[in-house]
Design an enzyme around this catalytic site. Structure first.
Site, PDB file in Angstrom:
ATOM      1  N   SER A  81      -9.359  23.901  60.864  1.00 43.50           N
ATOM      2  CA  SER A  81      -8.829  23.002  59.851  1.00 43.50           C
ATOM      3  C   SER A  81      -8.121  21.850  60.562  1.00 43.50           C
ATOM      4  CB  SER A  81      -7.828  23.751  58.965  1.00 43.50           C
ATOM      5  OG  SER A  81      -7.242  22.874  58.022  1.00 43.50           O
TER       6      SER A  81
ATOM      7  N   LYS B 273     -13.881  17.706  60.450  1.00 45.93           N
ATOM      8  CA  LYS B 273     -15.213  18.028  59.928  1.00 45.93           C
ATOM      9  C   LYS B 273     -15.567  17.207  58.689  1.00 45.93           C
ATOM     10  CE  LYS B 273     -14.205  22.298  59.195  1.00 45.93           C
ATOM     11  NZ  LYS B 273     -12.772  22.164  59.587  1.00 45.93           N
TER      12      LYS B 273
ATOM     13  N   SER C  68     -16.026  28.085  58.813  1.00 45.17           N
ATOM     14  CA  SER C  68     -16.959  29.159  59.221  1.00 45.17           C
ATOM     15  C   SER C  68     -16.497  29.783  60.539  1.00 45.17           C
ATOM     16  CB  SER C  68     -18.388  28.644  59.324  1.00 45.17           C
ATOM     17  OG  SER C  68     -18.504  27.399  59.953  1.00 45.17           O
TER      18      SER C  68
END
Length: 334
Positions: A107, A111, A179
């Site tokens: 986090s 992304k 993920s």
């Protein structure tokens, strides 16, 4: 589990009937906790005589032939319906080659930002592209899932299936998910490889201390204060990709530079065409019902580019409504 002798026989016959080219493994979690049960022991003893290999776990049936590690369908009496077109035929006819660009990382690694830039640039270059963000999907498709290990695995399984459909349809799917577990990402890759589709793992790397300093959602602060349990990087692990196709170092490069690195890799792999190399996809010829087009086409057909879309600025229609219609529908004039 089958508890009667008749049920055991029917289960074994059913399993034998799906043997043939693929070997199935059936598993039952915490087998040792149940091995003292005489009924279960009887079933497991019977299974040893089967020409199929049994691992004792819980509810997963995986095919060694396909590498699929998804849970076995609960639905019965279902049959796969094949398309009349293969993936390659669909790509050839539509000019759209699909792939999944799987952005993974902590986090705060960047992304979502990079994924949004990649999506925008792909679309501006005339490609079908769509970004799927982890938080966005938890507002809808995955709204019933939390952040336990089991829920994280199911979260990735669902997006894997969605992205696979997008890729098969010729769309460049850009997924932005933490993920964190390597086995889940490997299962996703195996699903794509079994279907003959492109899967590109992109590791969006940033040191934990940098991600914490960024903390755009304030989640690291909550996790450090004990207000958020099971947060990746703090009290839940992030397992780094072993061999990602692309490594993005977001603490040393801008988001734009990282996006350019992804685009460049897609060009190198032949998934998209480089700038100036001609359009990467074409639009099928269509017959337009617009009344002006049938009158205009015979006179102007030789002057119209073969592929429209990102090249509409080359059109020289005197009729503004007609030009707007063609712009909206990416029509090849024939």
């Amino acid at each position: 589990l089958a508890t009667s002798k008749g049920d055991q026989i029917r289960v074994m016959q059913k399993i034998q009937s799906v043997g043939g080219g693929s070997v199935l493994r059936f598993c039952v979690k915490n087998f040792s906790a149940h091995s003292s049960n005489p009924r279960i022991s009887s079933i497991l003893a019977t299974s040893k005589t089967l020409p199929l290999s049994f691992a004792r776990s819980r509810m997963f049936a995986t095919s060694e032939k396909s590498g699929d590690q998804s849970p076995a369908p609960k639905s019965q009496n279902i049959v796969w319906s094949d398309s009349l077109l293969s993936t390659d035929e669909r790509a050839r006819l539509t000019g759209c080659k699909g792939a999944t660009i799987w952005l993974t990382g902590l986090s705060g690694s960047g992304k979502s930002t990079i994924g949004a830039i990649v999506e925008k640039q792909l679309i501006e270059r005339g490609h079908l592209a769509y970004r799927m963000d982890g938080d966005n999907l938890r507002h809808g498709l995955n709204r019933d899932l939390g952040f336990s290990m089991a829920d994280r695995t199911e979260n990735i399984r669902r997006i894997t299936e969605v992205a696979k459909l997008f890729s098969d349809a010729g769309v460049l799917a850009v997924t932005s998910f933490i993920s964190p577990y390597r086995r889940d990402r490997d299962a996703a890759r195996a699903t794509f490889e079994a279907a003959g589709l492109h899967f590109l793992e992109v590791y969006v790397h940033v040191p934990l201390e940098v991600a914490e300093k960024r903390d755009p959602k304030g989640l690291y602060k909550k996790a450090r204060a004990g207000q958020l349990k099971g947060f990746t990087g703090i009290d839940d692990p992030y397992e780094e990709p072993a061999r990602p196709e692309i490594l993005l170092e977001t603490h040393t490069k801008s988001a734009e530079a990282c996006a350019a690195q992804v685009i460049s890799y897609l060009e190198q792999r032949g998934i998209i065409a480089p700038p100036g190399g001609g359009p990467a996809r074409s639009i099928l010829p269509v017959r337009c019902p617009h009344p002006s087009l049938s009158r205009l086409a015979p006179r102007r057909a030789s002057r119209v580019p073969s592929v429209l879309g990102p090249y509409n600025q080359a059109l020289r229609f005197s009729s503004s409504p007609l030009r707007d219609y063609v712009d909206r529908h990416s029509i090849l004039v024939i």
